[in-house]
Design an enzyme around this catalytic site. Structure first.
Site, PDB file in Angstrom:
ATOM      1  N   CYS A 127      -0.903   3.377  -6.425  1.00 54.01           N
ATOM      2  CA  CYS A 127      -1.849   2.828  -5.451  1.00 54.01           C
ATOM      3  C   CYS A 127      -2.094   1.404  -5.919  1.00 54.01           C
ATOM      4  O   CYS A 127      -2.373   1.179  -7.112  1.00 54.01           O
ATOM      5  CB  CYS A 127      -3.151   3.621  -5.440  1.00 54.01           C
ATOM      6  SG  CYS A 127      -4.491   2.810  -4.523  1.00 54.01           S
ATOM      7  N   CYS A 129       0.863  -1.182   0.000  1.00 50.73           N
ATOM      8  CA  CYS A 129       0.000   0.000   0.000  1.00 50.73           C
ATOM      9  C   CYS A 129       0.902   1.236   0.000  1.00 50.73           C
ATOM     10  O   CYS A 129       1.707   1.423   0.920  1.00 50.73           O
ATOM     11  CB  CYS A 129      -0.869  -0.014   1.252  1.00 50.73           C
ATOM     12  SG  CYS A 129      -1.854   1.479   1.488  1.00 50.73           S
TER      13      CYS A 129
END
Ligand code: DGL
Length: 264
Positions: A189, A74
């Site tokens: 992302c 992440c």
């Protein structure tokens, strides 16, 4: 062999894009996939609150699963908590996922690169430092998307997504300046690669969509000792909400992950 698992962490389903690469490079390893879905989306959190939450959560996760290595799959978390995590758990190895600005700067021919990320990742000093250190010769546009991670979550659940909603999020990445055009968009992302085919069909012109998943998996492999056997223990998925819906449970089982509930 040591049966200590590889722990992969994200705020939701995005880390699965890293898991699929990690499985290719580390087929003998056992995986524990952790989604902090009770905290999703991470993009809007204040830095102090998010950092405190993730460090606290890792205290529980490391004690419970005793991983061989932790992959923070992440960007929004990695650009904030890698340092606090390493400080809090010095005996643990953490592999982060940070915007692939350096490879983009090395590969661009037009000199125009865009970084598509959550608003949190775009705000980070870490991201700005990457640009200054590795891409000062390029024009880097940072595009903070409010909605794309949520759209990817909905897409993967099987909801139909209006192409215009996706286009609205990616369109600011396309810069046409004095006859030069953006040629690389960094997918910063881990949720975003799920929609890569949509981006390609909606893009105003062809660009390279840079997904760092394979590089992250390679880095994790380089830090782990070579295993001499194959784990027989099933891979599991842990959700902090303890109650993901049917579509998510089905997705996890499609990825060969057994669902396990945990407390936030
Ligand atoms: N998948 C996460 C990332 O790589 C972020 C998604 C979110 O929580 O907004 O940044």
């Amino acid at each position: 062999m040591s049966d200590a698992p590889v722990l992969l962490f994200d705020s939701g389903i995005g880390g699965l894009t890293v898991l699929r690469e990690a499985r290719v490079l580390l087929p003998e390893r056992r995986f524990v996939y952790v989604a902090d879905d009770a905290g999703f989306p991470y993009g809007g959190w204040s830095e102090d609150a998010l950092s405190e939450r993730i460090v606290r959560l890792f205290g529980q996760l490391i004690a419970e699963y005793r991983p061989a290595i932790c992959i923070i799959a992440c960007n929004t978390a990695s650009t904030l908590v890698l340092e606090p995590l390493r400080k809090a758990f010095p005996e643990m190895q953490f592999v982060g996922t940070v915007p692939a600005i350096k490879p983009a700067a090395e590969c661009t021919r037009s000199g125009l690169v865009s970084v598509l990320a959550t608003p949190g990742t775009v705000r980070r000093t870490y991201t700005r430092d990457l640009i200054q250190s590795f891409a000062s010769q390029c024009h880097v546009r940072l595009v903070g998307s409010e909605n794309l991670a949520g759209l990817a979550e909905r897409y993967i659940r099987g909801d139909s997504i209006d192409p215009q909603d996706i286009l609205a999020e990616i369109e600011p990445c396309f810069v046409d300046q004095n006859g030069r055009k953006t040629d690389i968009v960094v997918l910063a992302c881990t949720h975003y690669p799920f929609l890569a085919n949509r981006y390609r069909s909606l893009a105003p012109w062809p660009v390279d969509w840079l997904d760092p998943a394979e590089a992250i998996a390679r880095r994790a492999k380089s830090l782990l000792p070579v295993s001499d056997g194959v784990s027989e223990v099933p891979d599991i998925a842990v959700f902090t909400s303890a109650e993901p819906d049917f579509a998510i449970r089905r997705l996890m089982s499609g990825f060969g992950l057994q669902f396990v509930a945990t407390q936030d």
